[in-house]
Design an enzyme around this catalytic site. Sequence first.
Site, PDB file in Angstrom:
ATOM      1  CD  GLU A   1      -4.518   0.124  14.511  1.00  0.00           C
ATOM      2  OE1 GLU A   1      -3.583   0.344  13.720  1.00  0.00           O
ATOM      3  OE2 GLU A   1      -4.383  -0.493  15.575  1.00  0.00           O
TER       4      GLU A   1
ATOM      5  CG  HIS B   1       6.254  -0.084  10.409  1.00  0.00           C
ATOM      6  ND1 HIS B   1       6.131   1.156   9.834  1.00  0.00           N
ATOM      7  CD2 HIS B   1       7.252  -0.714   9.716  1.00  0.00           C
ATOM      8  CE1 HIS B   1       6.982   1.271   8.836  1.00  0.00           C
ATOM      9  NE2 HIS B   1       7.679   0.168   8.755  1.00  0.00           N
TER      10      HIS B   1
ATOM     11  CD  GLU C   1      -1.196   0.151   3.709  1.00  0.00           C
ATOM     12  OE1 GLU C   1      -2.391  -0.140   3.497  1.00  0.00           O
ATOM     13  OE2 GLU C   1      -0.764   0.439   4.838  1.00  0.00           O
TER      14      GLU C   1
ATOM     15  NE  ARG D   1      -4.928  -7.783  17.466  1.00  0.00           N
ATOM     16  CZ  ARG D   1      -4.083  -6.821  17.754  1.00  0.00           C
ATOM     17  NH1 ARG D   1      -4.053  -6.336  18.990  1.00  0.00           N
ATOM     18  NH2 ARG D   1      -3.254  -6.335  16.863  1.00  0.00           N
TER      19      ARG D   1
END
Length: 615
Positions: free
Chosen positions: A260, A220, A185, A276
Amino acid sequence: MISTLLVANRGEIACRIFRTCADLGIRTAAIHSDADEGALHTRVADTAVRLPGAAPAETYLRGDLIVKAALAAGADAVHPGYGFLSENADFARAVRDAGLIWIGPPPEAIEAMASKTRAKELMGLAPLDAQDVTPADLPVLVKAAAGGGGRGMRVVRDLAALPAALEEARAEAASAFGDGEVFVEPYLENGRHVEVQVLADTHGTVWTLGTRDCSLQRRHQKVIEEAPAPGLPPALTEQLYALAERATRAVSYEGAGTVEFLVADGRAHFLEMNTRLQVEHPVTEAVFGVDLVAEQIRVAEGHALPAERPAPRGHAVEARLYAEDPARGWAPQTGTLHRLTVPDGVRLDTGCADGDTIGVHYDPMLAKVIAYAPTRTEAVRRLAGALERTALHGPVTNRDLLVRSLRHPEFTEARMDTGFYDRHLAALTEPVPDPYAPLAAALADAHGRSRFGGWRNLPSGPQVKRYEMAGEEHEAAYRHTRTGLAADGVRVVHTAPHLVLLEVDGTRRKFEIARYGDRVHVNATALTALPRFPDPSTEHAPGSLLAPMPGTVVRIAEGLTEGAEVKAGQPLIWLEAMKMEHRITAPADGTLTALPVAVGRQVEMGTLLAVVETD
């Protein structure tokens, strides 16, 4: 009603869930690998079940063994924690098929969102095809389709590096999640990582419990998180809420989850939905006054959420303490955690206890420290001060980096983004050793020793001890006198094995000392006592490449043999440690004169991996 709950996870995650279960009166069951037999989560649970027949790093990925363990422990419910199998639809089905209550979303919701590629398609987005990436698309991010935590991710800025990045990401994802699927991406640099906590019941109610900013990341993976995300325009915040609720309702979600986003140029870009509980959930709990684990359990039991969510108040900040060395490529560290104690006034979530061993099989996070206050400024200051005063004795950690990050102007002024450490890591990891720490260590060590061993009737040379501090050697000189220990340039006010008081330029300073073999901790400074006569056998030839952490050699560069010519920065060996791959590269142009390791070999920190001789 749930009476006994098994947590299909380990460490801090399991301990956190067990704490809520104890408050609710629910009995608890832990699982463990052989490596975790004595881990804290097995000691705080009411019962613990060993998972047999699997390597330590694979044990918690064996859903069949976990279901059997739940039945053997008499559990009637399973909580997946976060990580491992928490986003595995097949595991959720296996739990339900065994007649157990699943503390999480329906398997269909997990399937829709657990794969980041399918989640993007559901939100009307599509990832790039790796075969179609052009220089105009750069930089791009190679990303694991399953899992999270920064594993299986690589930033690519040069098209020629894409094939290697894909290979590394696939290998790391397969090792961490049992799924090697990756996608590509666009990589949006200098954006903010913002997420929305959601909670949904089985009766159609969806709560959006505020925003969190998680922009400070390494590899990350989040390092510092806070709630609410500071400085977002109200319209953008409402847009984030709307998108999060849309994603939640699109898959008929139940329980706690996180949506997110990357916020850049005033716009929100959907990243993924984590089906989760998240590691950073405590900051949301602090701001909204809820226990998200308790709410998960109530939703699984069929209870309805109130129509109105609780009102937020104040600000909370969380920092993740890792056993790692940020100055050496975030290399994970191992060894004995001798002591971990935080001051009063902050929350500590940990899966470690004093004396535990930090091994190589799992994530190196030691604990999370969370501070809450009425304002952001107060919360940040409280957390930085608490971390600075934390007694943390054992392997090298990122504690100093966290304190400096929290006090950096970009963070205190809420101007941070995901490129924070790319810009500031070198300055944030610059050693600032306490120049009086070696002297304090030497005086504490000398306290109580016979004066007849060091005191002389006539003046003589001082006693000298040597210490390694921040990578450099330091000497500490002192003398035994008629009135006690003395040193030049300071007044020795008090000495004891664990406490030294020095007066420096009229100001009294306190030094708390703890010693574990040759390792000495003086306040927040770590020292290594050096022998009087170094052992020449421990020295290595110039150009020696030593293992920066314990791990397993998983790859050696194709065709690499002794005598080969190598270039500076060329990857030579790949080590796997704590579920992540670490590249060992050539330090300079030269000739590979030794390669004493092979694929599959386990090595300790400091093991010789290769020697590159320069011209």
